[in-house]
Design a protein around this motif. Structure first.
Motif, PDB file in Angstrom:
ATOM      1  N   GLY A 112      -9.042  -2.906   4.501  1.00  0.00           N
ATOM      2  CA  GLY A 112      -7.962  -3.462   5.291  1.00  0.00           C
ATOM      3  C   GLY A 112      -6.770  -3.950   4.500  1.00  0.00           C
ATOM      4  O   GLY A 112      -5.837  -4.506   5.090  1.00  0.00           O
ATOM      5  N   ASN A 113      -6.760  -3.769   3.176  1.00  0.00           N
ATOM      6  CA  ASN A 113      -5.609  -4.168   2.378  1.00  0.00           C
ATOM      7  C   ASN A 113      -4.517  -3.098   2.440  1.00  0.00           C
ATOM      8  O   ASN A 113      -4.789  -1.932   2.743  1.00  0.00           O
ATOM      9  CB  ASN A 113      -6.005  -4.364   0.909  1.00  0.00           C
ATOM     10  CG  ASN A 113      -7.060  -5.424   0.723  1.00  0.00           C
ATOM     11  OD1 ASN A 113      -6.786  -6.611   0.758  1.00  0.00           O
ATOM     12  ND2 ASN A 113      -8.315  -5.000   0.536  1.00  0.00           N
ATOM     13  N   THR A 114      -3.307  -3.504   2.157  1.00  0.00           N
ATOM     14  CA  THR A 114      -2.228  -2.565   1.872  1.00  0.00           C
ATOM     15  C   THR A 114      -1.953  -2.607   0.372  1.00  0.00           C
ATOM     16  O   THR A 114      -2.127  -3.650  -0.270  1.00  0.00           O
ATOM     17  CB  THR A 114      -0.961  -2.912   2.655  1.00  0.00           C
ATOM     18  OG1 THR A 114      -0.598  -4.277   2.405  1.00  0.00           O
ATOM     19  CG2 THR A 114      -1.203  -2.738   4.147  1.00  0.00           C
TER      20      THR A 114
ATOM     21  N   PHE B 233       0.569  -4.646   7.000  1.00  0.00           N
ATOM     22  CA  PHE B 233      -0.754  -5.249   6.835  1.00  0.00           C
ATOM     23  C   PHE B 233      -1.378  -5.710   8.143  1.00  0.00           C
ATOM     24  O   PHE B 233      -2.562  -5.472   8.390  1.00  0.00           O
ATOM     25  CB  PHE B 233      -0.667  -6.434   5.861  1.00  0.00           C
ATOM     26  CG  PHE B 233      -1.941  -7.234   5.800  1.00  0.00           C
ATOM     27  CD1 PHE B 233      -3.074  -6.720   5.209  1.00  0.00           C
ATOM     28  CD2 PHE B 233      -2.011  -8.503   6.364  1.00  0.00           C
ATOM     29  CE1 PHE B 233      -4.256  -7.443   5.165  1.00  0.00           C
ATOM     30  CE2 PHE B 233      -3.176  -9.231   6.328  1.00  0.00           C
ATOM     31  CZ  PHE B 233      -4.307  -8.698   5.723  1.00  0.00           C
ATOM     32  N   SER B 234      -0.617  -6.380   8.992  1.00  0.00           N
ATOM     33  CA  SER B 234      -1.209  -6.957  10.201  1.00  0.00           C
ATOM     34  C   SER B 234      -1.865  -5.890  11.072  1.00  0.00           C
ATOM     35  O   SER B 234      -2.984  -6.066  11.554  1.00  0.00           O
ATOM     36  CB  SER B 234      -0.136  -7.716  10.990  1.00  0.00           C
ATOM     37  OG  SER B 234       0.938  -6.851  11.330  1.00  0.00           O
TER      38      SER B 234
ATOM     39  N   VAL C 100      -1.817  -8.002   0.604  1.00  0.00           N
ATOM     40  CA  VAL C 100      -1.134  -7.014  -0.239  1.00  0.00           C
ATOM     41  C   VAL C 100      -1.825  -6.998  -1.599  1.00  0.00           C
ATOM     42  O   VAL C 100      -1.862  -8.010  -2.293  1.00  0.00           O
ATOM     43  CB  VAL C 100       0.352  -7.350  -0.388  1.00  0.00           C
ATOM     44  CG1 VAL C 100       1.033  -6.341  -1.307  1.00  0.00           C
ATOM     45  CG2 VAL C 100       1.033  -7.360   0.968  1.00  0.00           C
ATOM     46  N   LEU C 101      -2.375  -5.858  -1.961  1.00  0.00           N
ATOM     47  CA  LEU C 101      -3.108  -5.713  -3.220  1.00  0.00           C
ATOM     48  C   LEU C 101      -2.303  -4.801  -4.135  1.00  0.00           C
ATOM     49  O   LEU C 101      -1.985  -3.670  -3.762  1.00  0.00           O
ATOM     50  CB  LEU C 101      -4.505  -5.137  -2.953  1.00  0.00           C
ATOM     51  CG  LEU C 101      -5.500  -5.125  -4.113  1.00  0.00           C
ATOM     52  CD1 LEU C 101      -6.929  -5.227  -3.569  1.00  0.00           C
ATOM     53  CD2 LEU C 101      -5.383  -3.862  -4.952  1.00  0.00           C
ATOM     54  N   ALA C 102      -1.943  -5.295  -5.312  1.00  0.00           N
ATOM     55  CA  ALA C 102      -1.179  -4.525  -6.290  1.00  0.00           C
ATOM     56  C   ALA C 102      -2.107  -4.035  -7.389  1.00  0.00           C
ATOM     57  O   ALA C 102      -2.988  -4.769  -7.849  1.00  0.00           O
ATOM     58  CB  ALA C 102      -0.059  -5.377  -6.890  1.00  0.00           C
ATOM     59  N   VAL C 103      -1.917  -2.800  -7.799  1.00  0.00           N
ATOM     60  CA  VAL C 103      -2.732  -2.181  -8.848  1.00  0.00           C
ATOM     61  C   VAL C 103      -1.791  -1.670  -9.922  1.00  0.00           C
ATOM     62  O   VAL C 103      -0.887  -0.873  -9.641  1.00  0.00           O
ATOM     63  CB  VAL C 103      -3.591  -1.023  -8.293  1.00  0.00           C
ATOM     64  CG1 VAL C 103      -4.442  -0.415  -9.404  1.00  0.00           C
ATOM     65  CG2 VAL C 103      -4.473  -1.499  -7.151  1.00  0.00           C
ATOM     66  N   VAL C 104      -1.986  -2.138 -11.159  1.00  0.00           N
ATOM     67  CA  VAL C 104      -1.150  -1.731 -12.295  1.00  0.00           C
ATOM     68  C   VAL C 104      -2.070  -1.331 -13.435  1.00  0.00           C
ATOM     69  O   VAL C 104      -2.998  -2.077 -13.780  1.00  0.00           O
ATOM     70  CB  VAL C 104      -0.209  -2.865 -12.752  1.00  0.00           C
ATOM     71  CG1 VAL C 104       0.716  -2.363 -13.859  1.00  0.00           C
ATOM     72  CG2 VAL C 104       0.600  -3.397 -11.585  1.00  0.00           C
ATOM     73  N   SER C 105      -1.819  -0.170 -14.024  1.00  0.00           N
ATOM     74  CA  SER C 105      -2.665   0.309 -15.109  1.00  0.00           C
ATOM     75  C   SER C 105      -1.799   0.764 -16.259  1.00  0.00           C
ATOM     76  O   SER C 105      -1.036   1.735 -16.130  1.00  0.00           O
ATOM     77  CB  SER C 105      -3.565   1.449 -14.624  1.00  0.00           C
ATOM     78  OG  SER C 105      -4.358   1.938 -15.680  1.00  0.00           O
ATOM     79  N   LEU C 106      -1.897   0.064 -17.394  1.00  0.00           N
ATOM     80  CA  LEU C 106      -1.158   0.455 -18.592  1.00  0.00           C
ATOM     81  C   LEU C 106      -1.907   1.483 -19.426  1.00  0.00           C
ATOM     82  O   LEU C 106      -1.301   2.247 -20.161  1.00  0.00           O
ATOM     83  CB  LEU C 106      -0.876  -0.773 -19.469  1.00  0.00           C
ATOM     84  CG  LEU C 106       0.425  -1.536 -19.209  1.00  0.00           C
ATOM     85  CD1 LEU C 106       0.352  -2.252 -17.881  1.00  0.00           C
ATOM     86  CD2 LEU C 106       0.683  -2.531 -20.329  1.00  0.00           C
TER      87      LEU C 106
ATOM     88  N   PRO D 258       2.637   4.280   7.911  1.00  0.00           N
ATOM     89  CA  PRO D 258       3.545   3.990   6.787  1.00  0.00           C
ATOM     90  C   PRO D 258       3.366   2.569   6.275  1.00  0.00           C
ATOM     91  O   PRO D 258       3.142   1.637   7.038  1.00  0.00           O
ATOM     92  CB  PRO D 258       4.938   4.198   7.396  1.00  0.00           C
ATOM     93  CG  PRO D 258       4.744   4.059   8.870  1.00  0.00           C
ATOM     94  CD  PRO D 258       3.366   4.568   9.153  1.00  0.00           C
ATOM     95  N   GLY D 259       3.489   2.414   4.955  1.00  0.00           N
ATOM     96  CA  GLY D 259       3.390   1.109   4.313  1.00  0.00           C
ATOM     97  C   GLY D 259       2.007   0.758   3.817  1.00  0.00           C
ATOM     98  O   GLY D 259       1.851  -0.231   3.090  1.00  0.00           O
ATOM     99  N   ILE D 260       0.990   1.543   4.173  1.00  0.00           N
ATOM    100  CA  ILE D 260      -0.377   1.246   3.701  1.00  0.00           C
ATOM    101  C   ILE D 260      -0.485   1.519   2.205  1.00  0.00           C
ATOM    102  O   ILE D 260      -1.056   0.742   1.457  1.00  0.00           O
ATOM    103  CB  ILE D 260      -1.407   2.077   4.491  1.00  0.00           C
ATOM    104  CG1 ILE D 260      -1.239   1.857   5.988  1.00  0.00           C
ATOM    105  CG2 ILE D 260      -2.817   1.724   4.049  1.00  0.00           C
ATOM    106  CD1 ILE D 260      -1.392   0.430   6.409  1.00  0.00           C
TER     107      ILE D 260
END
Length: 792
Positions: free
Chosen positions: A674-676, A558-559, A649-655, A703-705
């Motif tokens: 600019g989020n990962t 992220f940084s 850090v942005l998490a995306v979850v879709s059921l 890597p890691g994005i």
């Protein structure tokens, strides 16, 4: 020779200021007018109680132990009456429109201004705060209400797609004035009907505020008051949460009892919002040390909002700062809460809280910290006060640094470089930066994770230019209101690994592993499952360890990604659009091939149309990022710069959403700002996301994005919600699963959820760019002092 008693504010014999007491006779008259007995305030009137019966809790003056009033705790019978009144008032409150709410809030601000002295004195009597600090919080309350009224009047059209949750419960604790303008006011402005559950220390202030709401003309029942108490009323509070019609609960993040009670009831989601902050003051090379020391003293000891403060200075400046603050400690005025000349009143800390502060101080001293305290006057030497305290020579591993106590404690930490000082600053709290190199100060301000950053100054006033109505108090108008008592039966067990499904009879043509840290990796806790049909591809099933690894990779990346120039991220979007155009035929065929008819199959032509829409969105979004800029405001002696920065850090979850377009919208929006990202695709059809991830891998993204974890969505969503390093969570699922995720969320985490996928994108239904920007980034206000250097 006897010393004559001085009736003047300044004692000329002892060469010091004497007490100047605030008049409290009008507060006593107000208490007498209510018979010094308070119950529930429902439907614009007080419950009839028998004042002759000695029931309820007795309230005493925190300093003199003088009897003030008695409060009757709420009983189960009053809960339904309060909620019924709130539901009846909702029709009038929301039906009148945004402009009408603004008029009511404006009148409420005038009532608060008219009764400001009474509010401050009641708060000072009940909680022991210095009346000077209480008057400042009353002024903040009035200004916040006025700002809400102005904001609603000018931007009424922006709320056409939003509405309040409905009937919400707001828990008000021992800093009632702060909770009123940080929790109650935005809830009212958003169109909610509020049921106040007032805890110990907030009874008198909230009682007067409820009467002011009625005097301002708010519909009866829009604000109801139910007195409660920690421990004593816990069972009643649990019954309140279980009552039909409660849509949400809002409380301060320090109210642990509320979260424990909510965990025992399958009720509405609980929102914990930061109200009492722990500011940080960074002192860099060339700083005005004396002004920085005075700022730290005001931030730590002269406001109800403060839970102490931390001052972080470079090694060369720390001794001078310690000497300055120690000398100022000896000059602080300690005394009675109603004394206008008092800087700090030791009565503000309850006995239990004071004991916790003393225990933390003793532990820090035992670990090598140096403690300096303000002298307590002889007339208060018998009281068990915790005076303003400076802790220096504190190691960063000390518990008082990682978990600051709520009390009059100022921590002095030292750092070798400005980068190290930035890393030590607390996230999400106001920060003041001092120095003479404005280039360095602005660079430090950009790197800090805070909503407001002051350059060579500090103040508690709200000058942030972000949306005044917090998104927590609003929900989309298209989202159905939670049904009464609805909730899932059992929470998924987080420690249980995903079940391995029987292997397919034929050999799979492909196998998809987990993607994190820039490479495809085998799952640690689960296995693989066949997708859709016999002989189809195998998809890895991630677990708790895989989520941990993906989040760690996102945090590490992220940084560097957030510090990259926007033009770098725009070039990535341009290359993505070109890749979509050149691979349109093959991607469309791959998407159409793996679609299952039961999950909404599309023909090849529809897949191609989706690819064309995806390319158009990426190009359009790249042009938006190119033109995205901040704002500036001239406030006379202050100049504010409002910047847009990523969450982290942005998490995306879709059921329930497996659309290729929706996955692309979520990923592109998040990384372009600019989020990962840690993405958990729909477990029944994750192929659109996996194919898109393969495409993104050819664009040389660090890597890691982007990190993809496939597996059981509900279990993985709960693990992401409980992870402290996840700053933002987008979740799509059933109403029950959305409520479960909000309950499981730890800390002040931004959550965007809905039954219908909130970020769904089709050629016919498109999201507004403003809405995407609001949920994928946040604003930071940098305050620059200007003016005052010339005499005319």
């Amino acid at each position: 020779m006897a010393v004559p008693a001085s009736s003047e504010p300044f004692d000329s014999f002892n060469f010091k200021y004497g007490p100047v007491m605030e008049e409290d006779s009008f507060a006593q008259v107000w208490l007498d007018s209510h018979g010094r007995y308070f119950g529930a305030y429902i439907g614009g009137s007080w419950d009839k109680v028998d004042a002759g019966v000695e029931t309820g809790h007795r309230i005493y003056d925190r300093n003199s132990e003088r009897f003030l009033a008695r409060v009757a705790f709420s009983e189960p019978g009053t809960l339904k009456a309060a909620l019924d009144a709130a539901h009846r008032a909702m029709e009038t409150w929301n039906g009148a429109g945004v402009v009408s709410r603004a008029d009511h809030l404006r009148r409420l601000a005038k009532e608060v201004e008219r009764s400001g002295s009474l509010l401050a004195v009641l708060d000072s009597l009940e909680n022991g705060y210095a009346v000077k600090a209480a008057q400042g919080e009353v002024q903040n309350l009035r200004e916040i209400l006025s700002n809400f009224a102005i904001h609603l009047s000018l931007t009424s059209s922006e709320f056409k797609d939003w509405q309040g949750h409905g009937v919400v419960v707001v828990v008000v604790g021992t800093c009632p004035l702060v909770h009123l303008y940080k929790l109650v006011c935005p809830a009212l402005a958003a169109g909610n009907a509020v049921v106040l559950w007032s805890l110990h220390g907030a009874w008198l202030s909230t009682a007067l505020f409820a009467e002011l709401c009625s005097a301002a003309g708010l519909p009866a029942g829009v604000l109801s008051l139910l007195p409660g108490m920690d421990g004593v009323g816990a069972d009643v509070f649990e019954k309140l949460l279980a009552q039909p019609g409660v849509s949400a609960v809002f409380c301060d993040e320090t109210t642990k009892e509320v979260r424990e009670a909510a965990a025992n009831v399958r009720g509405p989601p609980v929102w914990t919002l930061p109200c009492l902050t722990h500011p940080s003051i960074l002192v860099l090379d060339g700083a005005d040390v004396h002004a920085a020391a005075d700022t730290a003293i005001r931030a730590a000891w002269m406001s109800q909002q403060a839970c102490g403060a931390t001052i972080i200075a470079l090694d060369s400046l720390a001794p001078l700062l310690e000497s300055r603050i120690t000398s100022r400690l000896a000059l602080l005025r300690l005394g009675l809460p109603l004394d206008k000349n008092v800087d700090w009143s030791g009565s503000a800390l309850a006995s239990e809280q004071g004991a916790a502060v003393k225990e933390a101080l003793d532990m820090a001293v035992a670990e090598g910290a140096k403690m300096s305290q303000a002298p307590v006057p002889m007339e208060f030497a018998q009281k068990d006060w915790v005076p303003p305290t400076l802790l220096s020579n504190v190691d960063t591993s000390c518990p008082v640094v990682s978990h600051p106590v709520r009390g009059p404690v100022l921590l002095l930490l030292s750092a070798r470089t400005a980068r190290e000082a930035t890393a030590l600053a607390r996230r999400g709290c106001p920060i003041s930066v001092w120095g003479d190199d404005h280039g360095l100060l602005l660079e430090v301000a950009r790197g800090l994770r805070a909503n407001t950053v002051w350059i060579n100054g500090f103040d508690w006033q709200n000058i942030s230019d972000e949306e005044l109505v917090c998104s927590a108090f609003l929900r989309p108008a298209s989202q159905p209101q939670p049904s009464v008592g609805s909730s899932s039966d059992v929470l998924p067990t987080l420690d249980q690994p995903p079940k391995r499904l029987p292997s397919a009879s034929g050999q799979p043509d492909r196998q998809f592993d987990l993607f994190w840290g820039g490479a495809w990796r085998k799952p640690e806790g689960g296995g693989w499952r066949p997708l859709l049909k016999s002989g189809g591809p195998l998809v890895a099933q991630g677990g708790r360890k895989d989520i941990r690894n993906a989040v760690e990779a996102a945090v590490k990346a992220f940084s560097g990604w957030a510090a990259a120039y926007p033009s770098v991220r725009v070039r990535v979007l341009d290359r993505l659009a070109q890749s979509l155009a050149s691979n349109s035929v093959s991607l469309s065929a791959a998407l159409a091939e793996h679609k299952d008819p039961q999950l909404g199959a599309t023909v090849l032509q529809e897949a191609r149309r989706d690819m064309e829409e995806a390319e158009a969105f990426v190009r359009n979004w790249a042009s938006i990022i190119k033109t995205l800029h901040g704002r500036s405001r001239d406030l006379g002696s202050l100049l504010t710069l409002t910047l847009r920065e990523p969450f982290g850090v942005l998490a995306v979850v879709s059921l329930s959403e497996s659309s290729f377009l929706s996955a692309l919208v979520a990923l592109v929006t998040a990384i372009s700002l600019g989020n990962t990202v840690v993405l958990v695709p729909n477990e029944h059809n994750p192929l659109p996301v996996l194919l898109f991830c393969q495409l993104m891998g050819s664009l040389d993204i660090p890597p890691g994005i982007i990190n993809i974890i496939t597996g059981p969505c509900q279990s993985l969503a709960l693990q992401l919600a409980q992870h402290h390093a996840v700053d933002n969570l987008w979740f799509c699922g059933s109403l029950e699963s959305c409520m479960d995720v909000r309950r499981a969320a730890c800390g002040p985490k931004h959550i965007w959820s809905g039954v219908e996928c909130p970020w769904a994108w089709t050629p016919d239904t498109r999201l507004s760019h403003t809405r995407l920007l609001h949920h994928a980034s946040r604003t930071k206000t940098v305050v620059l002092p200007c003016g005052g250097f010339f005499g005319n």
